[in-house]
Design an enzyme around this catalytic site. Structure first.
Site, short mmCIF file in Angstrom:
data_model
loop_
_atom_site.label_atom_id
_atom_site.label_comp_id
_atom_site.label_asym_id
_atom_site.label_seq_id
_atom_site.Cartn_x
_atom_site.Cartn_y
_atom_site.Cartn_z
N SER A 63 0.79 -1.24 0.00
CA SER A 63 0.00 0.00 0.00
C SER A 63 0.82 1.29 0.00
CB SER A 63 -0.94 0.03 1.20
OG SER A 63 -2.07 -0.74 0.92
N LYS A 66 0.42 3.42 -2.94
CA LYS A 66 -0.75 4.31 -3.10
C LYS A 66 -0.34 5.79 -3.06
CE LYS A 66 -4.32 1.19 -1.22
NZ LYS A 66 -3.93 -0.05 -0.58
N TYR A 188 -3.63 -2.10 -10.34
CA TYR A 188 -3.50 -1.86 -8.90
C TYR A 188 -2.58 -2.91 -8.25
CZ TYR A 188 -4.72 -2.11 -3.95
OH TYR A 188 -4.65 -2.19 -2.59
N TYR A 240 -4.96 3.73 8.07
CA TYR A 240 -6.34 3.22 8.14
C TYR A 240 -6.96 3.48 9.51
CZ TYR A 240 -3.62 0.78 4.65
OH TYR A 240 -2.75 0.49 3.67
N VAL A 258 1.15 -3.90 3.73
CA VAL A 258 1.10 -5.22 4.36
C VAL A 258 2.35 -6.07 4.10
CG1 VAL A 258 -1.42 -5.46 4.62
CG2 VAL A 258 -0.32 -6.19 2.49
N1 GLN Z 1 -2.27 -5.24 -2.00
C1 GLN Z 1 -2.84 -5.10 -0.70
C2 GLN Z 1 -4.35 -5.23 -0.77
O1 GLN Z 1 -4.93 -4.67 -1.62
C3 GLN Z 1 -2.44 -3.79 -0.12
C4 GLN Z 1 -2.96 -3.58 1.28
C5 GLN Z 1 -1.99 -2.92 2.21
O2 GLN Z 1 -0.79 -2.90 1.99
N2 GLN Z 1 -2.51 -2.43 3.30
O3 GLN Z 1 -4.95 -5.89 0.02
#
Ligand code: GLN
Length: 304
Positions: A63, A66, A188, A240, A258
């Site tokens: 993530s 992003k 994505y 989050y 993650v």
């Molecule tokens: N690729 C992961 C997902 O979409 C990214 C989530 C994350 O890093 N928090 O679930």
């Protein structure tokens, strides 16, 4: 104490937590990663680099990507971006579907999955070669052309990405996705698979620490106001439903993934990246969070 001594102190202190938490297992490729790796890299605006541990080991930034996608889309669309995605903290898990239905397909912010899928859709509509241009953008941000997508990670995530597919379908239903759903998901997941080490990540995040840094790829920089806004979104939404806790304990704009990485910046001072794959229940690196808390406590440098 200089930064190198502080990083060494943090590294030693946080090692006590090295057995706490579990690596993400919902993406099969992430299960293959050795969970006991741990690295930190800090880069200052004066051009100094300080590293400890496994700072040269590459990992999937997940993530954290992003933030790069947001920077690209914000640069292209300007203020019109906010017609399709909000700037409020979600207070929910990164992959929550409930809020998206209640708010009729407008994601709360660009750093939750729903928001990132909308940003991916925008980039697909705006760019001729989205995957190549996104990769080039990140490579140029950190001045390193060795950065790559991890194709098997992206495929592995697509094969198991049922919740993200549900989110993309709901966005499409509400008219907030223009392109083919499968195309959006694939783009994505490739962004999430981007593989970088702590040093590369800290270099890339200098763009958000240093308001004057040129985004080479655009031959221009984001405006100071745009950098301010991206940092504000990281501060309020980067973790989050743990964004408040991160603000409270660390006090820096940052973003987690993650894969166990966290990148953060102290405006006009430094960018830092920490990586340890063991995550807490909210999907954020246990040692990464603690390391940054100790850093801002020890240095007394934070935005507050
Ligand atoms: N690729 C992961 C997902 O979409 C990214 C989530 C994350 O890093 N928090 O679930």
């Amino acid at each position: 104490m200089g930064y190198q001594e502080i990083l060494q102190y943090i590294y030693n202190e946080t090692l006590q937590l090295s057995h706490i938490g579990e690596p993400a297992s919902y993406i099969p490729e992430l299960r293959k990663v050795n969970p006991n790796q741990y690295g930190i890299c800090l880069k200052t605006l004066e051009g100094k680099t300080y590293c400890v541990g496994d700072s040269q080991e590459a990992f999937a930034i997940q993530s954290i990507a992003k933030v790069f996608a947001l920077a690209m889309a914000f640069h292209i669309k300007g203020e019109r971006l906010w017609e399709r995605v909000g700037v409020e903290p979600s207070g929910s898990a990164f992959n929550s579907v409930i809020q998206l239905e209640m708010e009729k397909g407008i994601p709360r912010n660009p750093l939750i999955n729903a928001g990132a899928l909308v940003i991916s859709d925008i980039l697909l509509s705006e760019l001729d070669y989205p995957e190549e241009q996104f990769l080039k953008f990140v490579q140029e941000l950190c001045g390193d052309s060795d950065i790559r997508y991890n194709e098997s990670m992206a495929v592995s995530e697509r094969e198991n990405g049922f919740l993200n597919a549900a989110i993309a379908n709901m966005l499409k239903y509400y008219g907030n996705i223009e392109n083919d759903i499968e195309r959006v998901l694939r783009f994505y997941f490739r962004q999430c698979s981007l593989t970088m080490n702590c040093q590369q990540l800290a270099s890339a995040f200098m763009a958000f620490a240093n308001h004057k840094k040129k985004f080479e790829y655009f031959q221009t920089s984001l405006t100071g106001s745009q950098v301010k806004r991206i940092n504000a979104i990281m501060q309020t939404c980067g973790f989050y439903d743990e964004a408040g806790d991160f603000s409270f304990k660390v006090g820096l704009p940052g973003k987690s993934g993650v894969g166990g990485g966290i990148a953060a910046i102290c405006p006009r001072k430094y960018a830092i990246a920490v990586w340890s794959p063991r995550l807490n229940k909210k999907g954020n690196s246990v040692m990464g969070m603690k390391a940054l808390e100790l850093l801002t406590t020890k240095t007394e440098e934070s935005i507050f």
